[in-house]
Design an enzyme around this catalytic site. Structure first.
Site, mmCIF file in Angstrom:
data_model
loop_
_atom_site.group_PDB
_atom_site.id
_atom_site.type_symbol
_atom_site.label_atom_id
_atom_site.label_comp_id
_atom_site.label_asym_id
_atom_site.label_seq_id
_atom_site.Cartn_x
_atom_site.Cartn_y
_atom_site.Cartn_z
ATOM 1 N N GLN A 171 0.830 -1.200 0.000
ATOM 2 C CA GLN A 171 0.000 0.000 0.000
ATOM 3 C C GLN A 171 0.866 1.252 0.000
ATOM 4 O O GLN A 171 1.868 1.337 0.699
ATOM 5 C CB GLN A 171 -0.970 -0.004 1.170
ATOM 6 C CG GLN A 171 -0.360 -0.164 2.545
ATOM 7 C CD GLN A 171 -1.425 -0.209 3.623
ATOM 8 O OE1 GLN A 171 -2.581 0.149 3.419
ATOM 9 N NE2 GLN A 171 -1.040 -0.657 4.811
ATOM 10 N N HIS A 193 -2.906 0.090 -3.744
ATOM 11 C CA HIS A 193 -3.858 0.513 -2.725
ATOM 12 C C HIS A 193 -4.311 1.948 -2.993
ATOM 13 O O HIS A 193 -5.466 2.209 -3.226
ATOM 14 C CB HIS A 193 -3.280 0.376 -1.306
ATOM 15 C CG HIS A 193 -4.264 0.692 -0.209
ATOM 16 N ND1 HIS A 193 -4.475 1.966 0.255
ATOM 17 C CD2 HIS A 193 -5.089 -0.102 0.521
ATOM 18 C CE1 HIS A 193 -5.385 1.955 1.221
ATOM 19 N NE2 HIS A 193 -5.774 0.701 1.395
ATOM 20 N N ASP A 235 -8.112 0.936 -2.991
ATOM 21 C CA ASP A 235 -9.103 1.139 -1.937
ATOM 22 C C ASP A 235 -9.644 2.558 -2.086
ATOM 23 O O ASP A 235 -8.903 3.531 -1.943
ATOM 24 C CB ASP A 235 -8.458 0.944 -0.570
ATOM 25 C CG ASP A 235 -9.479 0.876 0.562
ATOM 26 O OD1 ASP A 235 -10.641 1.279 0.345
ATOM 27 O OD2 ASP A 235 -9.121 0.421 1.661
ATOM 28 N N GLU A 270 -11.716 -1.880 -3.898
ATOM 29 C CA GLU A 270 -12.084 -2.135 -2.502
ATOM 30 C C GLU A 270 -12.969 -1.018 -1.976
ATOM 31 O O GLU A 270 -12.678 0.163 -2.159
ATOM 32 C CB GLU A 270 -10.812 -2.248 -1.657
ATOM 33 C CG GLU A 270 -11.069 -2.595 -0.204
ATOM 34 C CD GLU A 270 -9.790 -2.847 0.577
ATOM 35 O OE1 GLU A 270 -9.858 -2.828 1.826
ATOM 36 O OE2 GLU A 270 -8.731 -3.074 -0.049
ATOM 37 N N ASP A 304 -14.814 -4.691 2.522
ATOM 38 C CA ASP A 304 -14.008 -4.271 3.670
ATOM 39 C C ASP A 304 -14.926 -3.741 4.769
ATOM 40 O O ASP A 304 -15.132 -4.385 5.787
ATOM 41 C CB ASP A 304 -12.984 -3.230 3.233
ATOM 42 C CG ASP A 304 -12.134 -2.707 4.385
ATOM 43 O OD1 ASP A 304 -12.237 -3.248 5.502
ATOM 44 O OD2 ASP A 304 -11.356 -1.767 4.181
ATOM 45 N N GLN A 326 -11.704 -8.788 2.195
ATOM 46 C CA GLN A 326 -10.557 -8.431 3.023
ATOM 47 C C GLN A 326 -10.803 -8.932 4.442
ATOM 48 O O GLN A 326 -11.756 -8.509 5.101
ATOM 49 C CB GLN A 326 -10.237 -6.942 3.105
ATOM 50 C CG GLN A 326 -8.947 -6.815 3.910
ATOM 51 C CD GLN A 326 -8.510 -5.435 4.319
ATOM 52 O OE1 GLN A 326 -7.568 -5.331 5.104
ATOM 53 N NE2 GLN A 326 -9.117 -4.400 3.838
ATOM 54 N N LYS A 328 -9.600 -8.433 7.646
ATOM 55 C CA LYS A 328 -8.767 -7.419 8.316
ATOM 56 C C LYS A 328 -8.435 -7.938 9.706
ATOM 57 O O LYS A 328 -9.227 -7.840 10.637
ATOM 58 C CB LYS A 328 -9.487 -6.072 8.353
ATOM 59 C CG LYS A 328 -8.616 -4.943 8.833
ATOM 60 C CD LYS A 328 -9.244 -3.582 8.561
ATOM 61 C CE LYS A 328 -9.091 -3.169 7.118
ATOM 62 N NZ LYS A 328 -9.518 -1.775 6.880
#
Length: 414
Positions: A171, A193, A235, A270, A304, A326, A328
């Site tokens: 990212q 990202h 994202d 994302e 996410d 994702q 997390k």
């Protein structure tokens, strides 16, 4: 081998905790800081240094194994636990957790996670406690068994020891051009990202973001070596919904237009929209996935927000409300639940992205490598931090060393 004592040490996360609500509301960025008042409870500033708490299990052979309790960058947003408070967490651990841990047989790591992390009379322990404690308990079991953590978890899952690497996703943070160059030169598997978390970065009608996607593809062509063809993953923090609209077909049409500009690449998007709660997120993401499948053969939706715990992840999988989930890791809590989530997604034919946060630590990042390897994740985040080089080194080196160890044990050479 018994757990003889429990230690605590203050730790630093590798990035910051950010008030997502305040940033979405348009707080001005000033260098690394954000100006103005926070909106999310617990925040003193819109951006503040991430903190962590290390828990160490001292075994009766003198070994100390560590795990790190930490929260995610956007704590308190989208159904997540509130901002991490080290003093409160340590007090709770000393009162509830330590009596449960001392005297346990270190080799029984799986059982110990269940026993130590059971609910209290007030409910589930904070997920940060589950996260750090499970790291330490599973490492203790691996030490007692003279195995890698990856082998210990794979055995529990009923899988053979892992021998193949998991693709690494880096990212960029706000250095979304220079860090892309770094990723390309280091041949990262999935990038960049992009941190598209504001109106300025998304642009009117999403054109700024769309142009950035094209720039990344062009930069790969300019700097990449022959045969290097990474997956593009961005994202957008709900900004398709904020900038384009929330109707699922409208969202899918925008994503298809962007994907059409980079037809030779797989494009992961994302969090295109934040619908405010889990039920609405699942219903609308399932529709977006269906429309994207019809409109763009090279685009994938990544869930996410509101997809935090194992229960959440299982609900998204059941509804096929994403092409990729994702997972997390600090939001899931217990590392065994991360392993369960990866396997559940994979068995359903959905991508299992073992993620996490820039705000966590080197210790938690290394532990997550073993889980991703053991459960055969589709990809894993290079973490912690936003500096790219550090995360790639920490995660990549841990993976390489672990695989070399396992292959040698299996007689597959060095």
């Amino acid at each position: 081998m018994k757990i003889a004592d429990v230690l605590f040490a203050p730790a630093r996360g590798a990035f910051f905790y950010d008030d997502q609500a305040a940033i979405r509301a348009g707080r001005t960025q000033d260098g690394m800081a954000y100006l103005g008042a926070p909106l999310t409870p617990g925040f003193v500033h819109v951006r503040q240094p991430s903190t962590a708490l290390s828990i160490g299990l001292m075994l009766d052979d003198g070994t100390v194994v560590w795990g790190d309790m930490v929260s995610v960058q956007y704590s308190g947003a989208a159904g997540r636990d509130p901002l991490f408070d080290p003093a409160r967490i340590e007090a709770l651990c000393r009162n509830v957790l330590v009596p449960r841990l001392v005297g346990l047989d270190a080799a029984e790591g799986i059982t110990n996670c269940g026993q130590a992390l059971t609910f209290t009379e007030t409910g589930r322990l904070p997920l940060a406690i589950e996260y750090g404690t499970s790291q330490a308990l599973l490492k203790a079991a691996a030490h007692a068994q003279r195995l890698t953590l990856a082998e210990t978890i794979a055995d529990w899952l009923g899988l053979a020891p892992p021998t193949e690497p998991v693709p690494i996703f880096a990212q960029s943070g706000d250095e979304r051009r220079s860090n892309v160059d770094t990723m390309i030169l280091k041949q990262v598997d999935v990038l960049p990202h992009g941190l598209i978390n504001s109106a300025e970065k998304f642009g009117p009608d999403g054109e700024t973001f769309s142009d950035y996607v094209v720039w990344v593809a062009q930069r790969i062509a300019e700097l990449g070596t022959p045969g290097y063809h990474p997956v593009l993953h961005f994202d957008v923090y709900g900004w398709v919904g904020l900038g384009i609209g929330t109707e699922p077909r409208e969202v899918a049409e925008y994503i298809a237009r962007v994907a059409g500009r980079v037809p030779d690449y797989t494009l992961n998007i994302e969090c295109p929209v934040d619908y405010g709660d889990r039920a609405a997120q699942i219903e609308n993401y399932a529709a977006i996935v269906e429309h994207v499948d019809a409109l763009a053969g090279n685009a994938q939706i990544v869930a996410d927000e509101h997809c935090n715990t194992l229960e959440d992840i299982e609900a998204f999988i059941a509804a096929r409300a994403a092409h990729i989930i994702q997972i997390k890791t600090p939001d899931v809590g217990n590392l065994l639940d991360t392993a369960r989530a990866i396997v559940a997604a994979r068995e359903a034919g959905i991508g299992a992205y073992s993620g996490g946060t820039s705000a966590e630590t080197d210790e938690s990042a290394r532990a997550c490598v073993h889980v991703a390897l053991a459960a055969r994740a589709s990809m894993m985040l290079a973490k912690p931090g936003m500096g790219v080089n550090e995360g790639i080194a920490i995660v990549g080196n841990e993976q390489a060393r672990t695989l070399a160890t396992i292959r040698a044990r299996l007689g597959q050479g060095h």
